[in-house]
Structures are given as structure tokens and as C-alpha cells.
Write an enzyme that holds these catalytic residues in place. Structure first.
Site, PDB file in Angstrom:
ATOM      1  N   ASN A  67       0.851  -1.194   0.000  1.00 48.12           N
ATOM      2  CA  ASN A  67       0.000   0.000   0.000  1.00 48.12           C
ATOM      3  C   ASN A  67       0.887   1.245   0.000  1.00 48.12           C
ATOM      4  OD1 ASN A  67      -1.938   1.957   0.370  1.00 48.12           O
ATOM      5  ND2 ASN A  67      -2.511   1.333   2.441  1.00 48.12           N
ATOM      6  N   LYS A 109      -0.041   4.229  -0.238  1.00 46.48           N
ATOM      7  CA  LYS A 109      -0.756   5.335   0.412  1.00 46.48           C
ATOM      8  C   LYS A 109      -0.628   6.607  -0.450  1.00 46.48           C
ATOM      9  CE  LYS A 109      -0.315   3.100   4.865  1.00 46.48           C
ATOM     10  NZ  LYS A 109      -0.255   3.253   6.340  1.00 46.48           N
ATOM     11  N   HIS A 119      -9.600   0.448   5.254  1.00 44.31           N
ATOM     12  CA  HIS A 119      -8.328   0.733   5.932  1.00 44.31           C
ATOM     13  C   HIS A 119      -8.586   1.666   7.108  1.00 44.31           C
ATOM     14  CE1 HIS A 119      -4.234   2.118   6.670  1.00 44.31           C
ATOM     15  NE2 HIS A 119      -3.810   1.073   5.974  1.00 44.31           N
ATOM     16  N   GLU A 145      -7.132   4.183   8.152  1.00 46.13           N
ATOM     17  CA  GLU A 145      -7.019   5.609   7.847  1.00 46.13           C
ATOM     18  C   GLU A 145      -8.301   6.134   7.208  1.00 46.13           C
ATOM     19  OE1 GLU A 145      -2.255   4.917   7.441  1.00 46.13           O
ATOM     20  OE2 GLU A 145      -3.435   5.208   5.617  1.00 46.13           O
ATOM     21  N   GLU A 165      -4.983  -5.313  10.643  1.00 47.74           N
ATOM     22  CA  GLU A 165      -4.023  -4.227  10.840  1.00 47.74           C
ATOM     23  C   GLU A 165      -4.311  -3.538  12.171  1.00 47.74           C
ATOM     24  OE1 GLU A 165      -2.162  -2.620   6.956  1.00 47.74           O
ATOM     25  OE2 GLU A 165      -4.134  -1.739   7.163  1.00 47.74           O
ATOM     26  N   SER A 187       3.668  -2.072  10.346  1.00 48.26           N
ATOM     27  CA  SER A 187       5.127  -1.943  10.458  1.00 48.26           C
ATOM     28  C   SER A 187       5.865  -3.234  10.083  1.00 48.26           C
ATOM     29  CB  SER A 187       5.519  -1.474  11.874  1.00 48.26           C
ATOM     30  OG  SER A 187       4.998  -0.195  12.145  1.00 48.26           O
TER      31      SER A 187
END
Length: 247
Positions: free
Chosen positions: A10, A12, A94, A96, A164, A210
Site C-alpha cells: 500500500n 498510500k 483501511h 485511515e 491491521e 510496520s
């Protein structure tokens, strides 16, 4: 059941024409291990150029899509338009998107069902925040997010689930292999009880948060971790190490 390893990158809201060309060159020169599927997700404005330049062995995903095929929805992209571009994947739910754009569990479920109906495969994300983990709510939060998807999805063939933990995304903190495996196993158990054993056995549940070349191999050893959704490291050569994590 043997589940093919899945590694998603990803990107982003990162990149430029030059960086996309560099990353595509790196990926085109990489050897993808047998039994491993790789999909990368550039920003929307680069989807077409990346798909045209990238070898067909590697998939391309959008980072979001709307819940309608067309219409007066300024700034949105439909799964039907992705399909028209030759884009076969989309990341939905996601953290975010949930956090910054206030996407609800139900909205993510609706978007997942619509994308699948349009013939676009979905990487469906779920995961808890730090305060939810510390208060012992991890399982309840993850199950609630998945329930909203399961209520709308009938055929799971083209769904990859991505766990995640929000507290591990971009923070440098990584769930230990044991922490990640515990959640993955719990979700597989939930799928067996609430969807079907066949779906629980076959659906890939990948980990994101991460992930780096230095920790990917240990995580990949766990029986219920079927791959990764990689953020920052997908913009670097380290991504190739992650792709090879299960060799």
C-alpha cells in the site's frame, strides 16, 4: 488447505511519476516465489500508468472505491471504472479511511459487496486501536468490523482479509508473531462459526502494521498468517525481502 501467500504493498498518498517508475522497475526485475501473490496499490492518479508498465504477474489495487457505479459523486472512483482500467483489486476499510473519513463498519460492508459485484477483488481491512487492545476489546472490535462485511458478502472467493492493529501502523511497533497469530486464529474461528468452515479454511488473512524484511519471516511462520499488507516498506527494496518471506 494450502492458501497461497499474499503480499500487498500500500503506497498510500506517496509517490511521483519518477518514484512509480523506479518501483515498477524494481518489481519487474524481481522473481516472485511460487505460491506467492503480489499486489501493489499506488495512488489513484498513477493506477493506469503503473498497470500498463508493471508485469502482469503482479496485481494492482486501488486504495479506495465508492459504493455506486457512476453518478454525481465528485472525487469518487467506482469499482466499475477500476475494472475498465484493468485494475482487479481494491483496498477497503483501511483504518485511515475509518479514522480520517469516518467510514463506518456498515459503509465498508456495503462498499465491499459492491466492489465484488463489479468483479473487483477486495482486500478488506480490520483492526483495533491501542486503547481497545489495552481494555481487552480487540476480539470484539475485530469481530464487529468483520460482521458488517459478512452480512453483505455471499461469495468470499475474491476476498482477502487484512488484520491491521491501528497502534502498529506506521509507528514502528509491531504485534508480536504470537499476538498476530492469536487474532488471526480467532478470526478464522469466527468465520467457521458465522460464515462457513470452507470459508474459514480458504480465506487468506494477512497481517499489516510496520512489517519489514527484518520481521516478515518470523511472522510468516505462523499457520494463520497468510501474508502481509505492507505500508512504508513497500516503497523500498525491503519489499522484495518481504515478498520472499515464506521461501
Amino acid at each position: 488447505m494450502v492458501r497461497n501467500f499474499f503480499v500487498g504493498g500500500n503506497w498510500k498518498m506517496n509517490g511521483s511519476v519518477a518514484l512509480c517508475e523506479k518501483l515498477v522497475g524494481m518489481l519487474n526485475g524481481a522473481t516472485i516465489p511460487a505460491g506467492t501473490e503480489v499486489v501493489v496499490s499506488p495512488p489513484a492518479i498513477y493506477l493506469d500508468s503503473v498497470r500498463k508498465a508493471l508485469k502482469k504477474e503482479i496485481g494492482v489495487a486501488a486504495q479506495n472505491a465508492y459504493v455506486k457505479p457512476s453518478g454525481a459523486y465528485t472525487g469518487e472512483i467506482s469499482p466499475e471504472q477500476l475494472k475498465d482500467l484493468g485494475i482487479d483489486w481494491v483496498i477497503l476499510g483501511h483504518s485511515e479511511r475509518r479514522e480520517y473519513f469516518k467510514e463506518s463498519n456498515e459503509f465498508v460492508g456495503d462498499k465491499t459487496a459492491h466492489a465484488l459485484s463489479a468483479g473487483v477483488s477486495v482486500i478488506a481491512c480490520f483492526g483495533e486501536k491501542l486503547e481497545e487492545r489495552e481494555s481487552g476489546e480487540t476480539v470484539n472490535v475485530c469481530r464487529a468490523q468483520l460482521k458488517a462485511i459478512a452480512e453483505k458478502v455471499k461469495d468470499w472467493t475474491n476476498v482477502v482479509l487484512a488484520y491491521e492493529p491501528v497502534w502498529a501502523i506506521g509507528t514502528g511497533k509491531v504485534a508480536t508473531p504470537e499476538q498476530a497469530e492469536e487474532v488471526h486464529a480467532n478470526i478464522r474461528e469466527w468465520l467457521a462459526e458465522n460464515v462457513s468452515k470452507d470459508v474459514a479454511d480458504s480465506v487468506r488473512i494477512i497481517y499489516g502494521g510496520s512489517v519489514k524484511g527484518s520481521n516478515a519471516a518470523e511472522l510468516a511462520k505462523k499457520p494463520n498468517i497468510d501474508g502481509f499488507l505492507v505500508g512504508g516498506a513497500s516503497l523500498q527494496e525491503d519489499f522484495l525481502t518481504i515478498i520472499a518471506a515464506r521461501q
